[in-house]
Scaffold this active site. Structure first.
Site, PDB file in Angstrom:
ATOM      1  N   ASP A 192       0.773  -1.247   0.000  1.00  0.00           N
ATOM      2  CA  ASP A 192       0.000   0.000   0.000  1.00  0.00           C
ATOM      3  C   ASP A 192       0.804   1.298   0.000  1.00  0.00           C
ATOM      4  O   ASP A 192       0.672   2.124  -0.881  1.00  0.00           O
ATOM      5  CB  ASP A 192      -0.934   0.030   1.216  1.00  0.00           C
ATOM      6  CG  ASP A 192      -1.780  -1.218   1.333  1.00  0.00           C
ATOM      7  OD1 ASP A 192      -1.632  -2.142   0.517  1.00  0.00           O
ATOM      8  OD2 ASP A 192      -2.602  -1.274   2.257  1.00  0.00           O
ATOM      9  N   GLU A 429       3.318  -9.112  11.517  1.00  0.00           N
ATOM     10  CA  GLU A 429       2.976  -8.887  10.105  1.00  0.00           C
ATOM     11  C   GLU A 429       4.240  -8.423   9.361  1.00  0.00           C
ATOM     12  O   GLU A 429       4.509  -8.854   8.247  1.00  0.00           O
ATOM     13  CB  GLU A 429       1.890  -7.809  10.064  1.00  0.00           C
ATOM     14  CG  GLU A 429       1.312  -7.510   8.710  1.00  0.00           C
ATOM     15  CD  GLU A 429       0.313  -6.348   8.781  1.00  0.00           C
ATOM     16  OE1 GLU A 429       0.092  -5.795   9.892  1.00  0.00           O
ATOM     17  OE2 GLU A 429      -0.231  -5.989   7.724  1.00  0.00           O
TER      18      GLU A 429
HETATM   19  C1  DGY Z   1      -5.316  -2.418   4.565  1.00  0.00           C
HETATM   20  O1  DGY Z   1      -6.464  -2.169   4.942  1.00  0.00           O
HETATM   21  O2  DGY Z   1      -4.312  -2.073   5.173  1.00  0.00           O
HETATM   22  C2  DGY Z   1      -5.145  -3.247   3.376  1.00  0.00           C
HETATM   23  O3  DGY Z   1      -3.824  -3.382   2.999  1.00  0.00           O
HETATM   24  C3  DGY Z   1      -5.975  -2.769   2.211  1.00  0.00           C
HETATM   25  O4  DGY Z   1      -6.255  -3.902   1.512  1.00  0.00           O
END
Ligand code: DGY
Length: 478
Positions: A192, A429
């Site tokens: 992202d 994560e």
């Molecule tokens: C989040 O919400 O962080 C996700 O990566 C979007 O899919």
């Protein structure tokens, strides 16, 4: 494809910390019966590429359950072949995730959308799924004839869906025939807030947005671990434009301000098409399918070749709107390694950069694992999501690619360092690369899943095949 199993013998690491039991516990607690939450609180829905990695891990515990994970995801495939990036969990607690099902409900009115509820987003994520299906098939082969036979049925059922998914990516997402996948939202890359997207996002003029909540921030220790509010404004503005286009691919392609060729997704697609060819063989798919898949592979390789930056020794994403490459050193630059079958020179160049202080050879790293953004970049931030932390799931992709490339010793080292990181710090994560601190969700399903796959690919010093597998099956049956 080269199987990774059986070539490692690197000591008693798996004995320490009961990693298998801990990974199994995470997957069990995030298990929703036919699919798995990406994380208990931060990600309470089914995410597309998370599910593919989760299936890779589950295959070592319960082959049928691994297959079910992907069958559930593909049950929500769009008529175009698109696999949505999120399938929303109708039972997710209110105010747990934003933007949730209500925000995407309008996607369901697209003539291409699957029946709802459950609702889905209309974005995508990197196409790891065929690789996961092939890995499930390999696991079934080790589990015996009964498992192989039910998995063959699964392959027959999922093959046409995988084929439609890849055809969607080769057509709707590549009308230029460049061999590269176009994304129209950073969420589509799975990475992202990577600085990969800063240039293209900087050109997006954000209009009026109603106030919105940041539920994600209540699930992490510090807001510095997540994308900023400015990032989110852009994300939500792009979602608004996509919804305004009725989620129609052609309209989006014509008018959308963010349109980028994503080299990481494109490389994963090449590798996934290799896997799809293997699956096509098992299910005896028509010759025409195989010709098409072979053509997609060749086109993908050519496309990646064109995005090679010889100075950096990396591949670069390409901004279709600006007509220029996005020049920043991130983990996506290793796309050709993931696509596989590179020339000796290209492979040597990539490995040289991977080992250099710009990545895994940086002297300050707690473990020699490549940060998601090079520490030599000014935009590097060691705590911020994809702007610096190291990600086990990316390390798995690199490890798997090194195995395929015959780079056994590098693969052994990467696997060992990754398992040591997880044994020491838990199932984060992502991890701060210098201190090793786990960040984001601390019980991330895909971290548990790749841990299981790494352990199963080495000496089986824990009773993974018997005790943990039957414990897992029993718990799921309860
Ligand atoms: C989040 O919400 O962080 C996700 O990566 C979007 O899919």
């Amino acid at each position: 494809m080269t199987s990774a199993r059986g070539i490692f013998s690197d000591g008693p690491l798996e004995k320490r910390g009961g990693l298998v039991a801990r990974a199994d516990d995470i997957l069990r607690k995030n298990d929703m019966g036919s699919w798995t939450k990406a994380a208990p609180e931060l990600y309470p829905h089914q995410w597309s590429w998370d599910s593919a990695f989760i299936a890779i891990g589950l295959a070592h515990l319960d082959v049928r359950r691994a297959a079910l994970e992907l069958s559930t995801l593909f049950a929500h495939q769009w008529k175009t072949g698109k696999v949505p990036h999120i399938v929303f969990n109708p039972e997710a607690p209110p105010e747990s995730y934003y933007p949730g099902a209500e925000h995407w409900a309008c996607a369901a009115s697209s003539p291409d959308a699957p029946p709802a509820p459950p609702y889905t987003s209309c974005l995508t994520q990197p196409p790891v799924h065929a690789i996961a299906v092939w890995r499930i098939w390999e696991a079934a082969g080790r589990a015996g004839e009964a498992s192989l036979s039910s998995t063959r049925d699964f392959l027959h059922g999922i093959y046409p869906r995988l084929f439609a998914w890849h055809r969607y990516l080769a057509t709707f997402r590549d009308p230029e025939g460049s061999g590269l996948v176009t994304i129209y939202h950073p969420w589509g890359s799975g990475t992202d807030n990577s600085p990969r997207w800063d240039g293209a996002l900087g050109a997006v003029e954000v209009g009026e947005l109603p106030p919105y909540p940041r539920y994600d921030l209540q699930h992490v220790e510090g807001s510095d671990q997540r994308p900023t509010d400015t990032d989110y404004d852009r994300y939500l503005w792009l979602v608004k434009l996509i919804k305004g286009a009725g989620c129609d691919e052609r309209t989006i392609y014509c008018y959308h301000p963010f349109l980028v060729k994503d080299v990481l997704s494109s490389a994963i697609l090449v590798a996934a098409n290799d896997a799809l060819l293997e699956i096509a063989e098992v299910v005896k798919a028509p010759d025409g399918d195989r010709e098409l898949i072979t053509g997609w592979i060749q086109r993908g390789r050519r496309g990646l070749d064109q995005r090679w930056d010889a100075d950096l020794g990396l591949c670069l994403d390409y901004d279709l709107r600006a007509g220029s490459p996005l020049r920043v050193r991130t983990i996506a630059g290793f796309a050709p390694l993931i696509a596989g079958r590179q020339s000796t020179e290209r492979l040597a160049a990539l490995l040289g950069v991977l080992d250099s202080p710009a990545y895994a050879g940086h002297p300050g790293l707690r473990w020699p694992l490549p940060p998601s953004t090079s520490p030599e970049e000014t935009k590097f931030d060691p705590r911020s999501y994809w702007r610096g932390p190291t990600w086990p799931v990316v390390n798995w992709l690199l490890w798997w690619s090194l195995v395929r490339a015959g780079e056994t010793q590098r693969a052994v080292n990467l696997r060992r360092a990754s398992l040591e990181q997880i044994a020491s710090e838990g199932f984060g994560e992502y991890f701060e690369p210098f201190t090793g601190e786990p960040l984001g969700s601390l019980r991330q399903s895909w971290t548990a899943a790749v841990t299981l796959d790494w352990i199963a690919s080495g000496p089986l010093q824990e009773p993974l095949r018997d005790e943990a597998r039957s414990r897992s099956k029993e718990a799921r049956g309860r």
